[in-house]
Design a protein around this motif. Structure first.
Motif, PDB file in Angstrom:
ATOM      1  N   HIS A   1      41.390  35.532  33.478  1.00 31.45           N
ATOM      2  CA  HIS A   1      41.049  34.902  34.744  1.00 31.45           C
ATOM      3  C   HIS A   1      40.076  35.752  35.563  1.00 31.45           C
ATOM      4  O   HIS A   1      40.003  36.968  35.420  1.00 31.45           O
ATOM      5  N   GLY A   2      39.346  35.076  36.436  1.00 29.77           N
ATOM      6  CA  GLY A   2      38.463  35.757  37.383  1.00 29.77           C
ATOM      7  C   GLY A   2      38.731  35.218  38.775  1.00 29.77           C
ATOM      8  O   GLY A   2      39.485  34.250  38.946  1.00 29.77           O
ATOM      9  N   ALA A   3      38.117  35.840  39.771  1.00 26.21           N
ATOM     10  CA  ALA A   3      38.267  35.347  41.141  1.00 26.21           C
ATOM     11  C   ALA A   3      37.695  33.939  41.222  1.00 26.21           C
ATOM     12  O   ALA A   3      36.650  33.650  40.644  1.00 26.21           O
ATOM     13  N   SER A   4      38.398  33.043  41.924  1.00 25.21           N
ATOM     14  CA  SER A   4      37.913  31.669  42.023  1.00 25.21           C
ATOM     15  C   SER A   4      37.476  31.356  43.440  1.00 25.21           C
ATOM     16  O   SER A   4      37.989  31.915  44.411  1.00 25.21           O
TER      17      SER A   4
ATOM     18  N   ILE B   1      33.502  40.512  36.959  1.00 23.52           N
ATOM     19  CA  ILE B   1      34.371  40.423  35.775  1.00 23.52           C
ATOM     20  C   ILE B   1      35.471  41.480  35.875  1.00 23.52           C
ATOM     21  O   ILE B   1      35.272  42.543  36.467  1.00 23.52           O
ATOM     22  N   SER B   2      36.648  41.185  35.309  1.00 27.75           N
ATOM     23  CA  SER B   2      37.742  42.161  35.321  1.00 27.75           C
ATOM     24  C   SER B   2      37.542  43.183  34.206  1.00 27.75           C
ATOM     25  O   SER B   2      36.775  42.967  33.272  1.00 27.75           O
TER      26      SER B   2
ATOM     27  N   ILE C   1      41.759  44.227  37.791  1.00 28.53           N
ATOM     28  CA  ILE C   1      40.807  44.537  38.871  1.00 28.53           C
ATOM     29  C   ILE C   1      39.385  44.283  38.373  1.00 28.53           C
ATOM     30  O   ILE C   1      39.093  44.424  37.183  1.00 28.53           O
ATOM     31  N   SER C   2      38.476  43.893  39.280  1.00 29.42           N
ATOM     32  CA  SER C   2      37.082  43.670  38.888  1.00 29.42           C
ATOM     33  C   SER C   2      36.336  44.998  38.832  1.00 29.42           C
ATOM     34  O   SER C   2      36.790  46.008  39.378  1.00 29.42           O
TER      35      SER C   2
ATOM     36  N   GLY D   1      40.177  38.988  43.624  1.00 28.97           N
ATOM     37  CA  GLY D   1      40.749  39.101  42.286  1.00 28.97           C
ATOM     38  C   GLY D   1      41.240  37.740  41.838  1.00 28.97           C
ATOM     39  O   GLY D   1      41.259  36.785  42.624  1.00 28.97           O
TER      40      GLY D   1
ATOM     41  N   ASP E   1      36.807  31.331  38.084  1.00 28.04           N
ATOM     42  CA  ASP E   1      37.965  31.311  37.182  1.00 28.04           C
ATOM     43  C   ASP E   1      37.701  30.148  36.220  1.00 28.04           C
ATOM     44  O   ASP E   1      37.400  29.044  36.670  1.00 28.04           O
TER      45      ASP E   1
END
Lengths: 265, 265
Positions: free
Chosen positions: B113-116, B17-18, A17-18, A114, B88
């Protein structure tokens, strides 16, 4: 404030989760979570509740599909409600109807994105995002649809890569495996004879994208059939035409045979 | 431990960021960041350093492209190094060569990974992920490539949607806008006459995906040309054939004309 916030949980555990997603959950009046549209292999509800200080109600497919998410909508009419969803919330198409229904009821909706399986797999492979065609899900063998074979064939004709998600039934702990998916495609090849999935065809298997120990292997279908990818979730890529940098990436990052260089442009 | 961890920053500010990405940064010996491959409209280096307790060195396109990321590789040979990247990490193809070079030097690499932008835009639109064909970037007008027009045309022939990223030059604070991109496509239409981008064609403009106030508008190109989408970043979708749920989503979530229902299947 009555509001429904869809929050992505990412791909692997409760740390996907962010920071924004965490804050939204902490400040929510109501929290719901579903864990059936994707497998989060190492997600712990208990650790998640410790992180957020919130009890989240776990919803089943039945709650969402048969009851149309009534519990979520009722809560969101009374106060700020978060709905936590694996991956990026709307990549599995399941929850769009819920969002539309909320907006129709005058409930404001927002998305806190996410990491999604789509971009994670593309990123891990080192292949170029803009060279992927239509994606497809390969179903369990009881479904004999020709769609996956046809999609891969059409993409290859256009020189494009195909991302193949493998079907899951989380409630039954059933996860289609790379070797099962490949066996199905070989069966389809015998019938359709387009040269799309022969034992010499190169494919890329990916297991546990988003974990710290993803496994990536590019090889002939013949070799992939007996390769041990370990635990689910698993996915496949069928490459189209390869740029030389893409071939280098598959050799360096996915153990592809060096002969792949010869096929690249 | 010498290791290079690529960490996605998501789409909008330092809270994209996660939790894992945050932890990896806190425990790193060296931290680098680049902010030129995508625009993070509300990212503050100062707030990021407060969150992580780490000074991160900001790298330019020149550091990465001309120096081949030598500073990152040298640091990663000495200790745990994080490289923070918008979105991402490997969706902009820029950093794959760096990852390959690290692996060749014997440096272990991982991705958090991050949201893209890709899955965010698809998710916001309510359109079905598996109905998108090849994606394309629309360049600034000084580049008169016909590729974007041809990609949209090909996808439409196959009934597929097209995700169009709009070009950016963050160093010059130049961001292609939806109305500029549409004007270019209308110009191409006059030349190629495939009916791909006429003033009556429906398209979807999306601004600031990943922020709390994204703007989404589905309408004819004629109307979109004068619609005020506000600040960048901006993107476009050209829909192919619409499923009825997709049409409902565009009407409810993107203010599409109700006449869209008639065109859906």
């Amino acid at each position: 404030m009555n509001e429904l916030v869809f929050v992505g949980l990412g791909l692997h555990d409760e740390k996907g989760i962010s920071l924004q997603g965490l804050e939204e959950t902490k400040t929510a009046d109501h929290a719901f979570v579903e864990l059936y549209t994707s497998l989060l292999p190492n997600f712990s509800m208990e650790r998640f509740e410790t992180l957020t200080g919130k009890k989240a109600q776990v919803l089943t497919r039945q709650d969402l599909e048969e009851q149309n998410g009534a519990r979520i909508l009722d809560a969101a009419e009374k106060g700020k409600t978060v709905f936590l969803v694996p991956g990026d919330p709307f990549i599995a198409t399941t929850h769009v109807a819920l969002r539309i229904e909320a907006e129709k009821r005058g409930i404001k909706t927002r998305i806190v994105h996410g990491a999604s399986i789509i971009s994670a797999i593309i990123g891990l492979s080192g292949l170029h995002n803009y060279k992927f065609g239509k994606a497809v899900t390969i179903p369990f063998p009881e479904n004999t649809s020709e769609t996956p074979y046809n999609v891969i064939t059409q993409n290859k004709k256009l020189g494009l890569h195909t991302l193949c998600l493998l079907d899951i039934k989380t409630e039954e702990k059933r996860f289609l495996r790379i070797n099962q998916a490949l066996a199905q495609l070989l069966g389809m090849e015998q019938k359709k004879k387009q040269g799309t999935a022969t034992i010499q065809t190169i494919a890329i298997g990916i297991a546990r994208a988003g974990s710290n120990t993803p496994v990536l292997k590019a090889d002939t279908i013949e070799n992939l059939l007996t390769y041990d990818f370990g635990d689910p979730p698993q996915s496949l890529i069928f490459p189209g035409e390869l740029h030389f940098m893409e071939a280098e990436a598959l050799i360096a990052l996915a153990g592809a045979p060096a002969s792949l260089r010869g096929a690249a442009k």
